[in-house]
Design an enzyme around this catalytic site. Sequence first.
Site, PDB file in Angstrom:
ATOM      1  N   GLU A 195     -16.595  25.299 -52.448  1.00  0.00           N
ATOM      2  CA  GLU A 195     -17.297  24.789 -51.272  1.00  0.00           C
ATOM      3  C   GLU A 195     -18.302  23.698 -51.633  1.00  0.00           C
ATOM      4  O   GLU A 195     -19.519  23.859 -51.440  1.00  0.00           O
ATOM      5  CB  GLU A 195     -17.957  25.934 -50.501  1.00  0.00           C
ATOM      6  CG  GLU A 195     -16.931  26.930 -49.972  1.00  0.00           C
ATOM      7  CD  GLU A 195     -17.525  28.046 -49.113  1.00  0.00           C
ATOM      8  OE1 GLU A 195     -18.761  28.149 -49.023  1.00  0.00           O
ATOM      9  OE2 GLU A 195     -16.736  28.811 -48.526  1.00  0.00           O
ATOM     10  N   GLU A 314     -10.096  31.201 -49.622  1.00  0.00           N
ATOM     11  CA  GLU A 314     -10.842  32.265 -48.944  1.00  0.00           C
ATOM     12  C   GLU A 314     -10.462  32.248 -47.476  1.00  0.00           C
ATOM     13  O   GLU A 314     -10.351  31.186 -46.864  1.00  0.00           O
ATOM     14  CB  GLU A 314     -12.361  32.052 -49.061  1.00  0.00           C
ATOM     15  CG  GLU A 314     -12.915  32.132 -50.459  1.00  0.00           C
ATOM     16  CD  GLU A 314     -14.431  31.900 -50.492  1.00  0.00           C
ATOM     17  OE1 GLU A 314     -15.071  31.961 -49.411  1.00  0.00           O
ATOM     18  OE2 GLU A 314     -14.963  31.640 -51.586  1.00  0.00           O
TER      19      GLU A 314
END
Length: 587
Positions: A195, A314
């Site tokens: 991220e 994810e």
Amino acid sequence: MHRTQHLTGRRSRGPGRLLGLLLALVTMIGVTSTAAFATPAHQGPIPIRLPKLAATPQATVAAMQPSWNLGNTLDAIPDETSWGNPQATKALIDSIKAQGYRSIRIPVTWSGHQSASAPYTIDATWMARVKQVVDWAQADGLYVVINVHHDSWQWINTIATDHDGVLARFKATWTQIAATFRNYPKSLLFESNNEPQFDNTTDAQAIQYNSELNTAFRSVVRQSGGNNATRLLFLPTVHCASDQQFTDALYTEIKALNDPNLAATVHYYGYYPFSINIAGGTSFDATSQQDMTDRFNRLRTTFTSRGIPVYLGEYGLLQFPDSNHPSRIERGEALKFYEQLGYNARTAGVTTALWDAGSWNYFNRTTLRWSDPALFAAIKSSWTTRSGTASSDRIFLAKSSAIAAKSLTLNPNGTTFRGLWQGNTQLVQGRDYTVSGNQLTLTASALTRLAGNRAYGINATIQARFSAGVPWNIYVTTYDRPVLSDASGTASGGLSIPTQFRGDQLATMESKYADGSTAGNTSWTPYQEFNGAFSPDYPNNGLTLTPDFLNALKDGAQATLTFHFWSGATVTYRVTKNAGSVTGTVA
């Protein structure tokens, strides 16, 4: 996403140089190896059952489906057990393999185990611990992904103001990781950065920094040689988001690198209002469904249709499931989310990795069992097939009224409706229920029988069964409009409102002042965040307003709260804060 006990045991020795070369050879010819890694947890070697590697990167990523995250463990800060999970064990990895998973993502945060100045040395004990967990997973024949995880917001995010320092540390980190795993089989994969996020930057600047880091990551790994010369590498978008500008930028970057062994990675946690239950996002409605469909279509159009594999590193719903708090997302609505996600991922050719934060989330790492086996059954089914659902998993019957026929809309999702069952007993079509198109109607006589003594709560569970997938549970529930009582408290301590739920369940809370403006800590919507501003306490017959919510109220101004329940019932309540004291009264 989302949030390391410093290892004091012996170091994992890992494979020796000769063993590493043998493993590399085994990997290249794609056969099962009888080699072994020696680990401190075992007196003898662990036999390695390497997966037979596919011929192309696309086929390799497809062979990784389904995937699972060892979340909040080696990525926890500062130590492995700091976020409430026990240390990972070989038994845990074995159990995940036994559940049908073919790959495991092992997020790793390095910053707490690394010098903060040049040469940015990673602690040898920590590296040995990472190796040990990787070895366990490799021994089970799992594909394994390791990365640089929460470092993304601990120091990588400062690249705009410390460009050279961040880049040097990033390269040094990957130089050490690449050297350690240089001769590991190609069933081990690397992910650049979790991220990626950058302070005080525009999106265009963030894209530039992300590209620079991805390029540096690839260069360092490739130059380390061994199996790293052609190891499959995952490159993230900014934030691991699937917005068009970010996916387009990553596609351009991958094409420019001209390396066939690169893949894209993104994350998906659903349409935000639904994922955390805010702004009235109580249902997996048309807006939530379209958000999911659009994002997977984008991944297919931008990447997989052009030959670039995609790893959804994810996925899940934020704060769901959470055994420590009341569920903010209604169970049936969550099941619809997972069902459609499995379908959208398959049609887009995307491999999915469930984010599992640990024992309070999906898989209990102490008992080595699923916290909610039925939920996992639905997720597992979604890997290969569709399941039918319905507009709701509840039929509410008001105790204060005579029982009448009730209808639900069936969503077959490409399957065929086969009928209704209560346990092993099949309900009779025509007598107990009727079907007109996709409208399922239960008769008054059937509901009267199912409701029994009409005690508050779930009286009976019936199943809608379809030609494929898991059945859809329908809970026949007796309720009456909930009753709230007057209460007092403090802004700092919260307000606990005595509540008779009377078989109903809370969906959301709307909060406004007399002039119609929003009251509460979420100013952009009157529908406040479930468990953030308010939370039901079903076992203790209470409803809590949190300090965050109460402290945000204007002093002396009365706020009108409307509690919305899943039956359709609403209850109005008024709250006033004066100099830190809070009073609540029934409207």
